[in-house]
Design an enzyme around this catalytic site. Structure first.
Site, PDB file in Angstrom:
ATOM      1  N   ASN A  10       0.730  -1.378   0.091  1.00  0.00           N
ATOM      2  CA  ASN A  10       0.074  -0.209   0.093  1.00  0.00           C
ATOM      3  C   ASN A  10       0.734   1.240   0.017  1.00  0.00           C
ATOM      4  O   ASN A  10       1.338   1.435   0.757  1.00  0.00           O
ATOM      5  CB  ASN A  10      -0.627  -0.058   1.332  1.00  0.00           C
ATOM      6  N   LYS A  12      -0.396   4.572   0.076  1.00  0.00           N
ATOM      7  CA  LYS A  12      -0.433   5.189   0.119  1.00  0.00           C
ATOM      8  C   LYS A  12      -0.649   6.446  -0.753  1.00  0.00           C
ATOM      9  O   LYS A  12      -0.375   6.867  -2.157  1.00  0.00           O
ATOM     10  CB  LYS A  12      -0.361   5.649   2.017  1.00  0.00           C
ATOM     11  N   HIS A  97      -9.338   0.634   4.999  1.00  0.00           N
ATOM     12  CA  HIS A  97      -8.354   0.566   6.068  1.00  0.00           C
ATOM     13  C   HIS A  97      -7.991   1.911   6.526  1.00  0.00           C
ATOM     14  O   HIS A  97      -9.246   2.523   6.602  1.00  0.00           O
ATOM     15  CB  HIS A  97      -7.129   1.419   4.299  1.00  0.00           C
ATOM     16  N   GLU A  99      -6.962   4.630   7.737  1.00  0.00           N
ATOM     17  CA  GLU A  99      -6.767   5.556   7.483  1.00  0.00           C
ATOM     18  C   GLU A  99      -7.896   6.218   7.032  1.00  0.00           C
ATOM     19  O   GLU A  99      -8.379   7.283   7.721  1.00  0.00           O
ATOM     20  CB  GLU A  99      -5.539   5.452   6.170  1.00  0.00           C
ATOM     21  N   GLU A 169      -5.337  -5.654  10.641  1.00  0.00           N
ATOM     22  CA  GLU A 169      -4.849  -4.775  10.639  1.00  0.00           C
ATOM     23  C   GLU A 169      -4.785  -3.732  12.179  1.00  0.00           C
ATOM     24  O   GLU A 169      -5.641  -3.134  11.888  1.00  0.00           O
ATOM     25  CB  GLU A 169      -4.449  -3.650   9.318  1.00  0.00           C
ATOM     26  N   GLY A 175       1.937   1.553  11.227  1.00  0.00           N
ATOM     27  CA  GLY A 175       3.139   3.163  10.476  1.00  0.00           C
ATOM     28  C   GLY A 175       3.566   3.155  12.263  1.00  0.00           C
ATOM     29  O   GLY A 175       4.274   4.566  12.110  1.00  0.00           O
ATOM     30  N   SER A 215       3.952  -2.467  10.282  1.00  0.00           N
ATOM     31  CA  SER A 215       4.815  -2.346  10.705  1.00  0.00           C
ATOM     32  C   SER A 215       5.958  -3.247   9.901  1.00  0.00           C
ATOM     33  O   SER A 215       6.641  -3.936  10.886  1.00  0.00           O
ATOM     34  CB  SER A 215       4.499  -2.164  11.998  1.00  0.00           C
ATOM     35  N   GLY A 237       4.726   1.455   4.929  1.00  0.00           N
ATOM     36  CA  GLY A 237       5.688   1.950   4.993  1.00  0.00           C
ATOM     37  C   GLY A 237       7.100   0.945   4.211  1.00  0.00           C
ATOM     38  O   GLY A 237       8.006   1.625   3.176  1.00  0.00           O
TER      39      GLY A 237
HETATM   40  C1  PEP Z   1      -1.214  -0.010   5.642  1.00  0.00           C
HETATM   41  O1  PEP Z   1      -0.967   1.271   5.428  1.00  0.00           O
HETATM   42  O2  PEP Z   1      -1.531  -0.673   5.256  1.00  0.00           O
HETATM   43  C2  PEP Z   1       0.081  -0.796   6.491  1.00  0.00           C
HETATM   44  C3  PEP Z   1       0.383  -1.636   6.973  1.00  0.00           C
HETATM   45  O3  PEP Z   1       1.465   0.617   6.670  1.00  0.00           O
HETATM   46  P1  PEP Z   1       2.858   0.102   7.832  1.00  0.00           P
HETATM   47  O4  PEP Z   1       3.139  -1.468   7.353  1.00  0.00           O
HETATM   48  O5  PEP Z   1       3.299   1.408   7.058  1.00  0.00           O
HETATM   49  O6  PEP Z   1       2.265   0.288   9.018  1.00  0.00           O
END
Ligand code: PEP
Length: 261
Positions: A10, A12, A97, A99, A169, A175, A215, A237
């Site tokens: 992803n 973003k 998601h 966010e 998640e 993040g 993460s 990320g």
């Molecule tokens: C995500 O945006 O779905 C995600 C898991 O981000 P990160 O890997 O940065 O924690």
């Protein structure tokens, strides 16, 4: 049923330029090309990069997805994109998601409507669920994730399962660098499958891939994909780092090839 692992990136609202997006997509595709038997690799760029990345990719090596869409096919919805407009350009759409739920007010009702439309458009729905930190601390993970799944899948039928992926998640792990440990994530992913079974039936649930996200990086991806309950990862990320993501592709593919033996 053997489920091919999925490693999804992803992006973003990144990267900043089209050149960078094409370079990153090219590197991911090159890394994925040799591992098709062991892993399906997908990236989810921002909308303006989706078409150029699609034109550059070979779809059999690199799947492509959008990060959001509307549920309607057309209409007065300024700023929105219809699932039918994405058909032909991409394979998946991320829905729910954290966010989007937190920053843009995406409700379970909206996720359910979008999932119906995405699948009707011939695309796959990658639905994210997960508890917030306070809910985690209060021991409410199962209740939260179970409730989200029941509401998010409410408009689907068993026949839709082939176009469905669920990503667990935990919001507190996204993040933050604080990935959930496998002892927490594994049982929750089992409960996600049970939630899919409750909504769509056992047979349908057996084929649905359940991912972990939060993460994930090269150093910890093996921890998740070695779990029986985990069919891959959704990576934010670290999916922007071509070499890091290439290492993850190899780790996940090795698990996929091993599971086939
Ligand atoms: C995500 O945006 O779905 C995600 C898991 O981000 P990160 O890997 O940065 O924690």
């Amino acid at each position: 049923m053997a489920r091919l692992p999925l490693l999804a990136g992803n992006w973003k609202m990144n990267p900043a330029s089209l050149d960078q997006a094409l370079t990153l997509a090219g590197a991911v595709e090159a890394a994925a090309a040799g591992w098709r038997e062991g892993v399906e690799v997908a990236v989810f760029p921002p909308f303006p990069w989706l078409l150029p990345v699609h034109e550059q990719r070979r779809p059999e090596s690199l799947r492509l997805g959008a990060q959001n869409c509307h549920w309607a096919d057309a209409g007065a919805f300024t700023g929105e994109v219809a699932p039918s407009m994405l058909r032909g350009w991409c394979d998946w759409v991320i829905l729910g998601h954290s966010e989007r739920r937190t920053l843009f007010g995406e409700t379970d009702e909206a996720v359910a409507r979008k999932a119906r439309s995405v699948i009707d458009a011939g695309l796959g729905a990658l639905i994210c669920v997960g508890e917030r930190e306070d809910e985690h601390v209060a021991g409410r993970t199962d209740e939260i994730v179970g409730g989200q799944l029941a509401r998010d899948l409410a408009k689907l039928t068993p026949a839709d399962a082939a176009r469905l992926v669920i990503a667990y998640e935990p919001v507190w792990a996204i993040g933050t660098g604080r990935s959930a440990d496998a002892a927490h994530a594994g049982p929750v992913m089992d409960r996600c499958r049970a939630g899919v079974a409750a909504a769509l039936g056992e047979a349908a649930a057996a084929g649905v891939r359940i991912l972990y996200g939060g993460s994930v990086k090269a150093a910890n991806v093996a921890e998740y994909v070695s779990l029986e309950s985990c069919d891959g990862c959704l990576v934010g990320g670290a999916s922007l780092l071509a070499e890091e993501f290439a290492t993850m592709i190899e780790v996940v593919a090795a698990r996929g090839l091993e599971a086939k033996r």
